[in-house]
Design an enzyme around this catalytic site. Structure first.
Site, PDB file in Angstrom:
ATOM      1  CG  PHE A   1      38.001   5.383  21.610  1.00 57.56           C
ATOM      2  CD1 PHE A   1      37.607   6.678  21.869  1.00 57.56           C
ATOM      3  CD2 PHE A   1      39.442   4.963  21.236  1.00 57.56           C
ATOM      4  CE1 PHE A   1      38.777   7.542  21.889  1.00 57.56           C
ATOM      5  CE2 PHE A   1      40.324   5.844  21.440  1.00 57.56           C
ATOM      6  CZ  PHE A   1      40.064   7.440  21.596  1.00 57.56           C
ATOM      7  CD  GLU A   2      40.110   5.164  16.237  1.00 56.66           C
ATOM      8  OE1 GLU A   2      40.885   4.515  15.413  1.00 56.66           O
ATOM      9  OE2 GLU A   2      40.476   6.301  16.469  1.00 56.66           O
ATOM     10  N   GLY A   3      37.186   0.142  18.228  1.00 53.96           N
ATOM     11  CA  GLY A   3      37.244  -1.242  18.352  1.00 53.96           C
ATOM     12  C   GLY A   3      37.984  -1.759  19.536  1.00 53.96           C
TER      13      GLY A   3
END
Length: 625
Positions: free
Chosen positions: A429-431
């Site tokens: 997550f968060e890229g």
């Protein structure tokens, strides 16, 4: 509920509560500016040109003694709360954070850490936010819940919201009365954010947008009152044509037409609320457009880029606790009539964990320090590098800790298997780390390309002067030229005990800059398709930033006489040597004809597998006839 009533048990607790309340008053009396626009050039981008920009990096950023005293007073009650009040095992087993725990988090002000004071938040600096993140990381589900709320959920309002939007929404969000969620990912669009299908259609009277679509894997999706939602809208382009472009909206649950699915049953961070969120004919006033119509992609990227650095301090906080717990075990557990701590292979694991924690902590606080400077630089690459390094180090270190603990690490009676499960999501997550590596490399290469455009054109056209200069440079490099970029030769920048490591950094940076020029000349614009090349470029850059961070931090520690600075020297030098040789290998792989470059073989193997969608080798027991 009073802000610190949860600490008011007994005289000591009451004193702690009083101290913390005084700190909170000081925080709210002092105005701290939360920077929301990008200004000067990035340190990381200059590395692509073979330059080391010292400003803002050497010496290592410091907070004032007053700020340090204040945050340390605030840290005590927070640590006490997480140590005594938070039952992480129960949160994991029941799959939710208890209501009373959420209430106490709100009373501590943790839902408004970076919301400006004028809107009811604590208005803390990026560095202070990182410091509190170390403590909050004691429970992964709480960490994710708070991060989804303020690092991405409400962050868009702070970054690009107008005054009316900030005044309307931030006070209740900062108090925790309202909870925020960030709605970008969809069933058919994960990393490819631009391909979302959720649509917002402007009403005939042009007073509101009608929102329809579904979002998946939304943290806080079932808890949130306020959503930052991204949807396609029709926009009239400069040539008069109508195009679909992404727009960001502030959406209230009370607008109607919003439903959410049941909480997902997850591998880790089980106490955080993750679910699908559906919008059906949700009427969103035009006043709730966040930023500009059609400017949603930029808003989304700015939100995601702004908060990634804090993962470094959070993971470092988790690893420090893990080192403490596993060290106690290793020093008391006996095998072959010796403590585990006496065996070299166990010692190696502790050295690895300490090194990783030191590097990510250094990278995170260097980045937060740069962000807190007036006229602060664009740190989107730096923040992404912190995220990639710390997430992968977390997975590696928790795995090594389980190896030290043996069977005990695998049992649910202990927290370690939960830590392993919780750590895995960090790489996603968060890229995802794959997408972030492409972002890191391409953003830097784009910067270098703009600077080197004329030179590359001259090389391609065969300009004699430029070609001869390039040949001369390569000849000097091949003869082992001495590289001096102002670190190893200047004791005022890097301490002499770190001089050899500083020289290794300078050499790596110099040849990295040369390699970047070669790659731009070789690939041109098609480099965007060369993902194996871009991965190596990103890996080199992450190592260079880590080397820079530890050299700057350790030099400061030596000069001001911090305790155990000799230990920091060991960690810094050890990392720099390892990173140096990793970089040399990666640089050699970037040479198309080097034996280390296996790109064509990698592509061919994967192509053959994916054509059949199977492992295609014959079984070792098979016969040809």
């Amino acid at each position: 509920m009073s802000g610190y009533v949860l600490f008011s048990r007994g005289a000591t607790a009451a004193a702690a509560a009083a101290r913390a309340s005084r700190v909170l008053r000081v925080f709210t009396e002092r105005r701290r500016t939360l920077h929301t626009s990008l200004q000067s050039c990035s340190f990381a981008k200059e590395l692509f040109l073979g330059h080391i920009q010292q400003k803002g990096v050497f010496p290592f950023p410091e907070v004032s003694q007053e700020e340090l005293s204040e945050i340390n007073q605030f840290v005590g009650p927070l640590e006490k709360f997480f140590n005594e009040e938070v039952d992480s095992r129960k949160i994991d087993q029941e799959g939710k954070i208890p209501a009373d725990t959420l209430a106490k988090l709100k009373s501590l002000g943790l839902f408004g850490i970076q919301v400006p004071e004028e809107y009811g938040g604590l208005g803390l600096s990026n560095t202070m936010y990182a410091r509190l993140g170390e403590i909050i990381s004691m429970d992964a589900s709480i960490t994710v819940t708070l991060a989804a709320h303020q690092a991405i959920g409400l962050k868009g309002i702070i970054l690009v919201g107008n005054e009316e939007q900030k005044a309307k929404y931030l006070p209740k969000l900062s108090s925790g009365e309202h909870i925020a969620a960030f709605c970008l990912t969809e069933p058919a669009s994960g990393s490819d954010a631009a391909s979302i299908q959720t649509r917002a259609t402007l009403s005939e009277d042009k007073k509101y947008f009608v929102l329809n679509g579904s979002k998946v894997w939304i943290t806080n999706g079932g808890l949130a009152n306020i959503f930052t939602v991204f949807a396609k809208t029709e926009v009239v382009d400069s040539d008069g044509s109508i195009k679909d472009k992404m727009t960001a909206f502030i959406v209230e649950r009370d607008f109607g037409g919003i439903t959410n699915g049941k909480p997902e049953d997850k591998l880790g961070i089980r106490g955080s609320n993750t679910c699908e969120v559906h919008f059906e004919n949700t009427r969103v006033p035009v006043e709730n457009v966040l930023g500009e119509v059609g400017g949603g992609f930029k808003v989304a990227m700015n939100i995601l880029n702004s908060g990634r650095f804090s993962m470094g301090s959070a993971v470092a906080g988790m690893l420090k606790k893990l080192i403490e717990q596993t060290a106690e075990y290793a020093c008391t557990r006996k095998q072959f009539n010796r403590n585990l701590s006496e065996f070299g292979l166990i010692q190696e694991k502790f050295a690895l964990m300490a090194q990783k924690a030191y590097v990510m902590e250094s990278m995170a606080y260097l980045t937060s320090g740069m962000l807190d400077q007036p006229g602060f630089p664009d740190c989107s690459i730096e923040a992404a590098m912190v995220k990639v390094f710390s997430s992968e180090a977390a997975w590696q270190c928790v795995s090594e800790a389980l190896q030290i603990l043996g069977g005990s690490g695998y049992m649910k009676d202990y927290p370690y298997e939960r830590m392993l499960r919780d750590a895995r999501i960090l790489l996603i997550f968060e890229g995802t780390n794959e997408i972030l590596r492409l972002f890191i490399a391409l953003t830097g290469l784009q910067h270098a390309g703009r600077i080197l455009t004329s030179r590359i054109k001259e090389l391609k056209s065969g300009n004699v002067t430029t070609v001869m200069e390039t040949i001369g440079r390569k000849l000097r490099d091949s003869l082992g030229r001495t590289v001096d970029l102002g670190l190893s030769s200047n004791i005022a920048v890097v301490h002499p005990s770190l001089g050899d490591s500083a020289n290794k950094l300078e050499e790596n940076v110099h040849y990295f800059g040369r390699t970047v020029e070669t790659l731009l000349l070789r690939f041109g614009k098609t480099i965007v398709e060369e993902q194996l090349v871009l991965k190596r470029v990103a890996n080199i850059l992450i190592n260079l930033y880590g080397m820079t961070a530890v050299l700057s931090r350790a030099s400061r520690s030596i000069r001001i006489g911090l305790k155990n600075h000799d230990h920091e020297i060991l960690l810094a030098n050890m990392f720099c040597v390892e990173a140096y040789f990793q970089n040399l290998f990666s640089l050699s792989q970037l040479d198309k004809y080097a034996p280390e470059n296996l790109d064509e073989q990698i592509k061919k193997v994967s192509q053959q597998i994916l054509e059949k969608r199977a492992y295609i080798c014959a079984h070792p027991l098979d016969r040809a006839s």
